[in-house]
Design a protein around this motif. Structure first.
Motif, PDB file in Angstrom:
ATOM      1  N   CYS A 190       7.959  -5.308   9.661  1.00 53.83           N
ATOM      2  CA  CYS A 190       9.211  -5.694   8.996  1.00 53.83           C
ATOM      3  C   CYS A 190       9.798  -4.548   8.183  1.00 53.83           C
ATOM      4  CB  CYS A 190       8.989  -6.904   8.108  1.00 53.83           C
ATOM      5  SG  CYS A 190       7.784  -6.645   6.799  1.00 53.83           S
ATOM      6  N   ALA A 191       9.140  -3.385   8.215  1.00 57.23           N
ATOM      7  CA  ALA A 191       9.658  -2.229   7.482  1.00 57.23           C
ATOM      8  C   ALA A 191       9.098  -0.959   8.105  1.00 57.23           C
ATOM      9  CB  ALA A 191       9.287  -2.299   6.005  1.00 57.23           C
ATOM     10  N   VAL A 192       9.770   0.143   7.825  1.00 56.04           N
ATOM     11  CA  VAL A 192       9.326   1.461   8.281  1.00 56.04           C
ATOM     12  C   VAL A 192       9.357   2.397   7.088  1.00 56.04           C
ATOM     13  CG1 VAL A 192      10.012   3.494   9.620  1.00 56.04           C
ATOM     14  CG2 VAL A 192       9.924   1.264  10.708  1.00 56.04           C
ATOM     15  N   GLY A 193       8.305   3.224   6.967  1.00 54.87           N
ATOM     16  CA  GLY A 193       8.260   4.215   5.909  1.00 54.87           C
ATOM     17  C   GLY A 193       8.140   5.613   6.481  1.00 54.87           C
ATOM     18  N   ILE A 194       8.556   6.587   5.704  1.00 51.72           N
ATOM     19  CA  ILE A 194       8.330   7.989   6.060  1.00 51.72           C
ATOM     20  C   ILE A 194       8.249   8.794   4.769  1.00 51.72           C
ATOM     21  CG2 ILE A 194      10.792   8.520   6.354  1.00 51.72           C
ATOM     22  CD1 ILE A 194       9.832  10.458   8.647  1.00 51.72           C
ATOM     23  N   VAL A 249       0.838  -1.198   0.000  1.00 53.67           N
ATOM     24  CA  VAL A 249       0.000   0.000   0.000  1.00 53.67           C
ATOM     25  C   VAL A 249       0.875   1.250   0.000  1.00 53.67           C
ATOM     26  CG1 VAL A 249      -1.747   1.311   1.257  1.00 53.67           C
ATOM     27  CG2 VAL A 249      -1.896  -1.182   1.170  1.00 53.67           C
ATOM     28  N   ALA A 250       1.904   1.261   0.856  1.00 50.20           N
ATOM     29  CA  ALA A 250       2.797   2.416   0.928  1.00 50.20           C
ATOM     30  C   ALA A 250       3.483   2.669  -0.413  1.00 50.20           C
ATOM     31  CB  ALA A 250       3.842   2.202   2.024  1.00 50.20           C
ATOM     32  N   GLN A 251       3.947   1.609  -1.059  1.00 49.71           N
ATOM     33  CA  GLN A 251       4.590   1.759  -2.368  1.00 49.71           C
ATOM     34  C   GLN A 251       3.596   2.262  -3.403  1.00 49.71           C
ATOM     35  OE1 GLN A 251       6.074  -2.265  -2.760  1.00 49.71           O
ATOM     36  NE2 GLN A 251       8.151  -1.667  -2.164  1.00 49.71           N
ATOM     37  N   PHE A 252       2.372   1.731  -3.390  1.00 50.18           N
ATOM     38  CA  PHE A 252       1.355   2.155  -4.346  1.00 50.18           C
ATOM     39  C   PHE A 252       1.034   3.634  -4.169  1.00 50.18           C
ATOM     40  CE2 PHE A 252      -2.715   2.655  -6.363  1.00 50.18           C
ATOM     41  CZ  PHE A 252      -2.682   1.754  -7.424  1.00 50.18           C
ATOM     42  N   LEU A 253       1.076   4.120  -2.928  1.00 50.44           N
ATOM     43  CA  LEU A 253       0.779   5.517  -2.663  1.00 50.44           C
ATOM     44  C   LEU A 253       1.954   6.433  -2.988  1.00 50.44           C
ATOM     45  CD1 LEU A 253      -1.182   5.265   0.701  1.00 50.44           C
ATOM     46  CD2 LEU A 253      -2.061   5.314  -1.625  1.00 50.44           C
ATOM     47  N   GLY A 254       3.080   5.866  -3.386  1.00 44.02           N
ATOM     48  CA  GLY A 254       4.214   6.674  -3.809  1.00 44.02           C
ATOM     49  C   GLY A 254       5.171   7.051  -2.704  1.00 44.02           C
ATOM     50  N   ILE A 255       5.091   6.367  -1.562  1.00 41.63           N
ATOM     51  CA  ILE A 255       6.048   6.642  -0.480  1.00 41.63           C
ATOM     52  C   ILE A 255       7.387   6.019  -0.854  1.00 41.63           C
ATOM     53  CG2 ILE A 255       6.579   6.259   1.957  1.00 41.63           C
ATOM     54  CD1 ILE A 255       3.567   6.258   2.484  1.00 41.63           C
ATOM     55  N   LYS A 256       8.399   6.858  -1.017  1.00 42.86           N
ATOM     56  CA  LYS A 256       9.700   6.384  -1.513  1.00 42.86           C
ATOM     57  C   LYS A 256      10.614   5.875  -0.407  1.00 42.86           C
ATOM     58  CE  LYS A 256       9.591   9.472  -5.520  1.00 42.86           C
ATOM     59  NZ  LYS A 256      10.265  10.586  -6.241  1.00 42.86           N
ATOM     60  N   ASN A 257      10.432   6.391   0.793  1.00 44.88           N
ATOM     61  CA  ASN A 257      11.300   5.973   1.893  1.00 44.88           C
ATOM     62  C   ASN A 257      10.685   4.787   2.631  1.00 44.88           C
ATOM     63  OD1 ASN A 257      13.217   8.168   1.564  1.00 44.88           O
ATOM     64  ND2 ASN A 257      11.619   9.505   2.388  1.00 44.88           N
ATOM     65  N   ILE A 258      11.016   3.580   2.207  1.00 48.35           N
ATOM     66  CA  ILE A 258      10.563   2.355   2.845  1.00 48.35           C
ATOM     67  C   ILE A 258      11.788   1.488   3.105  1.00 48.35           C
ATOM     68  CG2 ILE A 258       9.148   0.280   2.616  1.00 48.35           C
ATOM     69  CD1 ILE A 258       7.321   1.866   0.752  1.00 48.35           C
ATOM     70  N   PHE A 259      12.031   1.200   4.378  1.00 50.79           N
ATOM     71  CA  PHE A 259      13.266   0.520   4.771  1.00 50.79           C
ATOM     72  C   PHE A 259      12.944  -0.754   5.535  1.00 50.79           C
ATOM     73  CE2 PHE A 259      13.898   5.169   4.926  1.00 50.79           C
ATOM     74  CZ  PHE A 259      14.704   5.296   3.804  1.00 50.79           C
TER      75      PHE A 259
END
Length: 343
Positions: A263-267, A227-237
């Motif tokens: 298992c990951a954090v986004g900002i 979901v985060a990737q689909f929404l365009g969040i680039k910072n996913i670690f």
């Protein structure tokens, strides 16, 4: 209003499995996802164009299986306008009402309302071949709305239009939906379109419901990495939770109370602040180096390197001593960190 209970439908290389959701009366709900995610299949199940599925579709508490769309109060707008070329605009709009033998006086009342809502006054006597693509799609929407549907289904109705026209019709549709409180189920693969139009979004991936939430909720609290990737969040670690700390190869972040399943954090890039000097404002920070700066229209895109990892930051202003290669502090509020699960 509309309830999908444990919907299952299988093809050779695609399966919708145990999908359930509820749409309230008057809501604008969008099925969003990439090609092959199951958006149009679900729409066809609601419309009864697909009947060999498991589970139940309830419309106002009535099981819709084997019932005609008109008996369920459903109208449909397709990607192709499907106007009848030998009929003028008025007759195209009135076609469904005439087939169902609605009294003439009511037909004319609804026609005038539709012409006003869709801004089609003056087009009444014109034929489809004299209209632009946007005008033809407005006629198609008017034809659906004059039926006073309980539910309006729309399958990518604006996808063939140019960007400016799409935006114009999106605004018009939103105004009409809010005015008449029509329940709309809309299909699109366009994230921006879904966020602008919707009260709720059902994000689908290969037949699975990844998240069902309001645009604001989904944007601030994506349910998974996808979901985060689909929404365009680039910072996913990617990393792991150890003793209330998110541990990554190149850095650690304090995340008290977070599930060990994370298992990951986004900002988001706009939630990061770049400074060449320490700031005493209580925010957490990481120390890195500027790898690249790109000037966009009205803002800067920056790549900040921390070890072998790059953060993408969006800044509207830069201090003079921030340049490529310089050491900087990367500040953020802990509450802006987004804990993410794999799916």
């Amino acid at each position: 209003m509309i309830t999908l209970n444990n919907i299952k439908k299988s093809y050779d290389k695609f399966t919708i499995d145990n999908l359930s959701l509820h749409i309230e009366d008057g809501e604008f709900v969008t099925f969003l996802g990439e090609s092959g995610s199951g958006k149009s299949t679900l729409l066809k199940i609601i419309l009864n164009l697909i009947g060999d599925y498991e589970g139940d579709v309830l419309i106002n508490g009535v099981n819709s299986r084997n019932k005609k769309p008109i008996d369920l109060g459903i109208s449909m707008v397709f990607q192709n306008h499907l106007l009848l070329p030998h009929l003028n605009v008025s007759d195209n709009i009135l076609f469904g009402l005439q087939m169902t033998k609605v009294p003439k006086e009511i037909q004319l009342q609804r026609l005038q309302q539709a012409l006003e809502d869709l801004k089609l006054q003056g087009f009444e006597k014109r034929h489809p071949f004299t209209l632009s693509g946007g005008q033809m799609q407005r006629v198609a929407i008017a034809r659906a709305l004059v039926m006073k549907p309980k539910v309006l289904l729309m399958d990518e109705p604006f996808s063939s239009l140019d960007q400016n026209l799409r935006i114009e019709l999106q605004k018009l549709l939103k105004e009409i939906q809010q005015k008449h409180k029509t329940t709309i189920v809309f299909v699109t693969h366009d994230r921006d379109e879904a966020f602008f139009l919707s009260d709720k979004i059902a994000l689908l991936k290969q037949g699975s419901l990844c998240q069902y939430a309001s645009p604001i909720e989904m944007y601030h609290n994506p349910a998974s990495i996808y979901v985060a990737q689909f929404l365009g969040i680039k910072n996913i670690f990617h990393g792991s939770i150890e003793n209330d700390t998110f541990v990554h190869t190149d850095f650690s972040l304090s995340l008290p109370g977070v599930s060990s399943k994370v298992c990951a954090v986004g900002i988001k890039g706009e939630d990061l602040t770049i400074s060449p000097v320490p700031l005493d404002d209580g925010r957490d920070y990481l120390l890195g180096a500027v790898r690249n700066i790109i000037l966009r229209h009205g803002f800067y895109e920056m790549s900040i390197e921390i070890g072998d990892t790059q953060f993408q930051a969006v800044q509207h202003k830069l201090k003079e001593d921030v340049q490529k290669g310089s050491e900087v502090y990367l500040y953020f509020h802990r509450q802006d960190l987004i804990p993410l699960k794999s799916f």
